[in-house]
Design an enzyme around this catalytic site. Structure first.
Site, PDB file in Angstrom:
ATOM      1  N   TYR A  59       0.960  -1.225  -0.068  1.00  0.00           N
ATOM      2  CA  TYR A  59      -0.076  -0.170  -0.020  1.00  0.00           C
ATOM      3  C   TYR A  59       0.894   1.341   0.030  1.00  0.00           C
ATOM      4  CZ  TYR A  59      -3.827  -3.307   1.453  1.00  0.00           C
ATOM      5  OH  TYR A  59      -4.601  -4.346   1.529  1.00  0.00           O
ATOM      6  N   SER A  60       0.660   2.091  -0.789  1.00  0.00           N
ATOM      7  CA  SER A  60       1.684   3.299  -1.198  1.00  0.00           C
ATOM      8  C   SER A  60       3.170   2.976  -1.245  1.00  0.00           C
ATOM      9  CB  SER A  60       1.224   4.522  -0.212  1.00  0.00           C
ATOM     10  OG  SER A  60       0.004   4.833  -0.352  1.00  0.00           O
TER      11      SER A  60
END
Length: 324
Positions: A59-60
Site C-alpha cells: 500500500y503506497s
C-alpha cells in the site's frame, strides 16, 4: 465497541478493523490521504474503541505502513493496546526477489515492514495471496521462523482458493510449524462465492474471517450507478471496481430499501449483514470521509431481523471467482 476473539485464538480484536490502505502517499492512488489528512480518522477510530488496524507493504509502496505506525504511536500509549496487521507477497520493486513468498522475500519483508511501522513486532502477519511459484514448505517454514523470532504473534492469509489454503495449513500442521489463524477474503452482499468452500472451511477449522471490500468498493454505499456511472474519486479510478456489474444492482437496490425503512445509511445495513454472519470476525473498513467511519461504527449497533436478511440475500447473482 465489542472486542471479539480472532477465530479460535485468545487474541481479542475490535469487531471493526480500520483498513489503512486509504492512508499513505496520494501519488500512489489519487484517493489516498496523506498523514495529516489521515490523522482524524485514526483519532476517531480510537475514540470509538477500534483497536484493530490492517495495512500491507504494497500500500503506497510502504508509505501506508509508515503513516500507520506514526499515527498508532500517537494515539495509543502502549504498543499492547492495539492489534496491528500487515501483509507480504506483492511486487515492491522491479528487483527479482522483491515479491512473492520465498524465504528470502518473507524474511526481508517482515524486517522492512517493522522498520517502516516503527515497532518490533506485528500481531498478525499475512500472506497477501497464494504464490504458485514457491514450494508451500518454503513459505510455511519461513513464516514459522518469523513467529519464532518474535517478529509476529500470529500469521494469516488472504484471498485464494480453499484447496490452496488447506494445503498450506496441512503443510504447517504436518511439520509442527505455525498455522494460519485468519483469512482475509473478498466477501460482501454482492460477492458471496466464499460461502461455497472457503467460509465452511474456516468455520470447521476455527479460522477468523476478516473480509476485505465489505461494501464492494463502495457499490453498496451508493458510489456507482447502473451503466458505469462513477460518483466518487475512488470509484472512478479503482481497478477493482470493475469486478461488479449491473446485475449486482438488484442487491444494491434492496439494501437501499432496507436502509430507508430503518432510517440509516445503506452502508450500515450492508455492514450489519456481514457482522451477522457467524464466521465473520471483523470486516476491514476503508474510510476516506469521516461519514464512512461513522457508518461502520453505527453498523455494530444495528441488528437485522431474519426477514430483512432473507430480503437482502434473495437477489444474489453467482459470480466467477473475483479478487484472487
Amino acid at each position: 465497541m465489542k472486542q471479539v476473539r480472532l477465530g479460535r485464538t485468545g487474541l481479542k480484536v475490535s469487531e471493526i478493523c480500520l483498513g489503512m490502505m486509504s492512508y499513505g502517499d496520494p501519488a500512489w492512488r489519487d484517493w489516498v490521504l496523506d498523514e495529516e489528512a489521515a490523522d482524524p480518522f485514526v483519532r476517531r477510530a480510537v475514540e470509538a474503541g477500534i483497536t484493530f488496524f490492517d495495512t500491507a507493504d504494497v500500500y503506497s509502496l510502504g508509505a501506508s505502513e509508515t503513516v500507520t505506525g506514526r499515527l498508532l504511536a500517537k494515539y495509543f500509549p502502549r504498543r499492547d493496546d492495539y492489534v496491528l496487521a500487515t501483509k507480504v507477497y506483492s511486487v515492491m520493486s522491479d528487483r527479482p526477489n522483491d515479491s512473492g513468498l520465498s524465504r528470502k522475500h518473507i524474511l526481508a519483508g517482515i524486517d522492512n515492514s517493522l522498520r517502516r511501522l516503527g515497532v518490533d513486532h506485528v500481531d498478525l502477519y499475512q500472506i497477501h495471496r497464494f504464490d504458485p511459484d514457491t514450494p508451500v514448505e518454503e513459505t510455511m517454514e519461513a513464516l514459522h521462523d518469523v513467529v519464532r523470532a518474535g517478529k509476529a504473534r500470529y500469521i494469516g492469509a488472504s484471498s485464494m482458493y480453499a484447496w490452496q489454503f488447506a494445503k498450506l495449513q496441512h503443510t504447517a500442521r504436518a511439520h509442527g510449524w505455525t498455522e494460519f489463524v485468519s483469512m482475509q477474503n473478498h466477501y460482501n452482499l454482492v460477492y458471496r462465492e466464499e460461502e461455497r468452500e472457503m467460509l465452511p472451511l474456516c468455520a470447521d477449522q476455527g479460522i477468523g474471517v476478516i473480509p476485505w471490500s465489505p461494501l464492494a468498493r463502495g457499490l453498496l454505499a451508493g458510489n456507482r450507478g447502473r451503466g458505469g456511472e462513477r460518483r466518487t474519486t475512488r470509484a472512478a479510478s479503482d481497478a477493482f471496481s470493475s469486478m461488479y456489474t449491473d446485475d449486482d444492482f438488484a442487491v444494491v437496490d434492496v439494501n437501499a430499501e432496507v436502509a430507508g425503512e430503518r432510517g440509516v445509511a445503506p452502508a450500515q445495513v450492508a455492514l450489519a449483514w456481514l457482522l451477522s454472519r457467524p464466521v465473520v470476525t471483523a470486516p476491514i473498513v476503508g474510510a476516506t470521509k469521516l461519514s464512512h467511519l461513522e457508518d461502520a461504527i453505527a453498523a455494530t449497533e444495528l441488528t437485522l431481523d431474519d426477514k430483512e436478511i432473507e430480503r437482502l440475500e434473495a437477489p444474489y447473482v453467482p459470480h466467477p471467482v473475483l479478487g484472487h
